[in-house]
Design an enzyme around this catalytic site. Sequence first.
Site, short mmCIF file in Angstrom:
data_model
loop_
_atom_site.label_atom_id
_atom_site.label_comp_id
_atom_site.label_asym_id
_atom_site.label_seq_id
_atom_site.Cartn_x
_atom_site.Cartn_y
_atom_site.Cartn_z
N LYS A 1 0.85 -1.19 0.00
CA LYS A 1 0.00 0.00 0.00
C LYS A 1 0.89 1.25 0.00
O LYS A 1 1.46 1.62 1.02
CB LYS A 1 -0.89 0.02 1.25
N GLU B 1 8.61 16.42 15.66
CA GLU B 1 8.90 16.36 14.23
C GLU B 1 7.86 17.20 13.47
O GLU B 1 6.67 16.95 13.58
CB GLU B 1 8.83 14.91 13.72
N VAL C 1 1.52 6.28 13.46
CA VAL C 1 0.86 5.24 12.66
C VAL C 1 1.52 3.88 12.92
O VAL C 1 0.84 2.87 13.13
CB VAL C 1 0.91 5.59 11.14
N GLU D 1 10.50 1.92 10.09
CA GLU D 1 11.41 3.07 10.16
C GLU D 1 10.53 4.30 10.20
O GLU D 1 9.72 4.51 9.29
CB GLU D 1 12.38 3.08 8.98
N GLY E 1 7.17 5.35 7.71
CA GLY E 1 6.20 6.45 7.80
C GLY E 1 6.30 7.05 9.19
O GLY E 1 7.34 6.96 9.86
N SER E 2 5.21 7.63 9.65
CA SER E 2 5.28 8.35 10.92
C SER E 2 5.17 7.42 12.12
O SER E 2 4.62 6.31 12.04
CB SER E 2 4.20 9.44 10.97
N THR E 3 5.70 7.90 13.23
CA THR E 3 5.80 7.09 14.45
C THR E 3 4.42 6.68 14.97
O THR E 3 4.21 5.52 15.33
CB THR E 3 6.57 7.90 15.52
N CYS F 1 13.26 12.07 6.48
CA CYS F 1 13.22 11.65 7.88
C CYS F 1 14.52 12.04 8.57
O CYS F 1 14.56 12.23 9.77
CB CYS F 1 13.00 10.15 7.96
P1 NAD Z 1 2.45 8.63 7.16
O1 NAD Z 1 2.66 7.93 8.44
O2 NAD Z 1 1.40 9.66 7.08
O3 NAD Z 1 2.10 7.57 6.02
C1 NAD Z 1 2.93 6.43 5.79
C2 NAD Z 1 2.06 5.33 5.22
O4 NAD Z 1 1.15 4.89 6.24
C3 NAD Z 1 1.22 5.77 4.03
O5 NAD Z 1 1.15 4.73 3.09
C4 NAD Z 1 -0.13 6.02 4.67
O6 NAD Z 1 -1.21 5.89 3.77
C5 NAD Z 1 -0.16 4.92 5.71
N1 NAD Z 1 -1.11 5.19 6.79
C6 NAD Z 1 -1.49 6.37 7.30
N2 NAD Z 1 -2.39 6.19 8.28
C7 NAD Z 1 -2.58 4.87 8.39
C8 NAD Z 1 -3.39 4.07 9.22
N3 NAD Z 1 -4.16 4.60 10.15
N4 NAD Z 1 -3.33 2.74 9.06
C9 NAD Z 1 -2.51 2.19 8.14
N5 NAD Z 1 -1.72 2.90 7.32
C10 NAD Z 1 -1.76 4.22 7.45
O7 NAD Z 1 3.88 9.21 6.72
P2 NAD Z 1 4.23 10.12 5.47
O8 NAD Z 1 3.72 11.48 5.68
O9 NAD Z 1 3.92 9.41 4.19
O10 NAD Z 1 5.83 10.11 5.57
C11 NAD Z 1 6.49 10.96 6.47
C12 NAD Z 1 6.89 10.23 7.73
O11 NAD Z 1 7.68 9.11 7.40
C13 NAD Z 1 7.74 11.09 8.63
O12 NAD Z 1 7.39 10.87 9.96
C14 NAD Z 1 9.16 10.58 8.36
O13 NAD Z 1 10.07 10.82 9.40
C15 NAD Z 1 8.90 9.13 8.14
N6 NAD Z 1 9.96 8.50 7.35
C16 NAD Z 1 10.88 7.76 8.01
C17 NAD Z 1 11.92 7.17 7.31
C18 NAD Z 1 12.97 6.36 8.03
O14 NAD Z 1 13.73 5.67 7.37
N7 NAD Z 1 13.04 6.42 9.35
C19 NAD Z 1 12.01 7.33 5.93
C20 NAD Z 1 11.03 8.08 5.29
C21 NAD Z 1 10.01 8.66 6.01
#
Ligand code: NAD
Length: 541
Positions: free
Chosen positions: A212, A425, A269, A293, A265-267, A327
């Site tokens: 996804k 963040e 979630v 991550e 993605g974000s912490t 990130c």
């Molecule tokens: P996000 O958490 O909004 O979304 C990430 C994914 O999770 C997307 O596919 C989104 O549709 C999905 N998602 C959102 N809500 C959900 C839910 N309730 N249930 C299941 N899936 C859900 O993050 P973003 O805005 O796409 O990316 C930015 C974040 O990602 C920042 O916090 C960044 O620090 C982090 N990030 C971390 C790394 C790393 O390697 N540590 C790398 C890239 C991004």
Amino acid sequence: MGKGFFNVPIAFNEPVKSYAPGTPERDLVLKTYQEMYNSQIEVPMYINGQHINTGKTATMSPPHNHQHVVGTYHLAEKHHIETAIKTALEARKQWANLPWEQRAAIFLKAAELVAGPYRAKINAATMIAQSKTIHQAEIDAACEFVDFLRFNVQFMTDIYQDQPESTNEAWNRVEYRPLEGFTYAVTPFNFTAIAGNLPSCMALMGNVVVWKPSDSQIYSAKVIMDVFEEAGVPPGVINVVFGDPVMITNTILSSPDFSGLHFTGSTFVFKELWKQIGTNIHNYKTYPRIVGETGGKDFIVAHHSANPKQVATAIIRGAFEFQGQKCSAASRAYIPKGLWPEVKQQILADLKSIKMGTPEDMNNFFTAVIHEGSFDKLAGFIDRAKEDKDVEVIAGGNYNKSKGYFIEPTVLLTTNPKYVTMCEELFGPVITIYVYEDEAYEETLKLVDETSAYALTGAILATDRYAVETATKALQNAAGNFYINDKPTGAVVGQQPFGGARASGTNDKAGSAQNLLRWVSPRLIKETFVTPTDYRYPFLG
Ligand code: NAD
């Protein structure tokens, strides 16, 4: 592998093209961008090798021109997710038993497709969907993605070669089985390479995947799927679904065959998904692997021995490339009082020369943030900083979403080291600076360690070796990727395996064999040559 111990091609990092004026790559990517930007595409879901149009769609628009539509994508109903799971499990019967060199060949081919015929397309798609400048698109969508694909094949064979000792009585072998069941990849908007790597590295190890992508990355996700199709990933091995993340995730995590989550993605979630997996634990046939991550509050610390120009450059590049939406982006900096006037002067001079606008105008270093939600959140923090007494906006601070989601690169100066933007963040082009007394270096390092819940990246700039050593020790647990005399961004696959701990993730190091190990379940096979026929040991007399 039946008939030979095959060597894989030695992995190397894809060279970054310059896109300088007059180069053929610049002309090609701009032409491709214009073609894509001025037409509309329809993105289907990919389930069992079929392109699924559900009729229920959402539109795709570039962040730098949100009223301009570049296409639509189709949204899943629950039954599509159930079909994706079912067909993945069906595909597993053949895929998990395919000799590794066949899987390797598919993903090596994918690497060369991205490096060659798809390069302009995947870069242009990333410029449109995520509003990256050509340089940011090139280092991500082309080079890092290619690096993941090439290096993962090498890491896979390194893992397979890790075998136990044997004796003349028994031969011990380990086979690295794919996980039983199916895996789930959930990817963020900000890196096309991560979107491609999360599902493909699990598939490379023999797993089947439901992927996804982020709603804000679907245009470039489509190019990834085109590459996987052309490279020969068989039907059902990587299934792509779009739509309501909660419905999709609930359906997937309630399947007893769910065996692994690969999340970036974000912490918040990620923690919610972990909790949900915990709640369902009695339903699963196997303990699912969980790799995530997540967020960061990445720091730059300067010692008074540092070169102020180097500090300012690390701040500009570390905080503002891709609008701070990495990130690893620097979002808090600690500068000694003695160095601050020169660092400040250089930052302000550099910011004056930075141009903001759309990515197809290659004079721009800086483009739009990803979507309205992010824009509003960032604007809110900037407004609050303008009001708060313990913080001052020393550069930027303006924003405008009339055409695109543009936020100026913004520098806040605070007298409160625990000010909200030093801890949380924001994920945008805002850095907060705290100036400390030159002699308070060690206390400041303690502050850096204790200020935020995250521990992803961080950098120390100093010419004094004792200061470097002091920071390296004091910040041992404050960053999974620690940089000396550099900015904290720009990890390269095979060179700087990437990941952080604390609230930043499980630290399974993307871009290394360590990550791939999470997607296999080793089976030890002991074969005894002369099998005993009497239970009595010699000591029994
Ligand atoms: P996000 O958490 O909004 O979304 C990430 C994914 O999770 C997307 O596919 C989104 O549709 C999905 N998602 C959102 N809500 C959900 C839910 N309730 N249930 C299941 N899936 C859900 O993050 P973003 O805005 O796409 O990316 C930015 C974040 O990602 C920042 O916090 C960044 O620090 C982090 N990030 C971390 C790394 C790393 O390697 N540590 C790398 C890239 C991004």
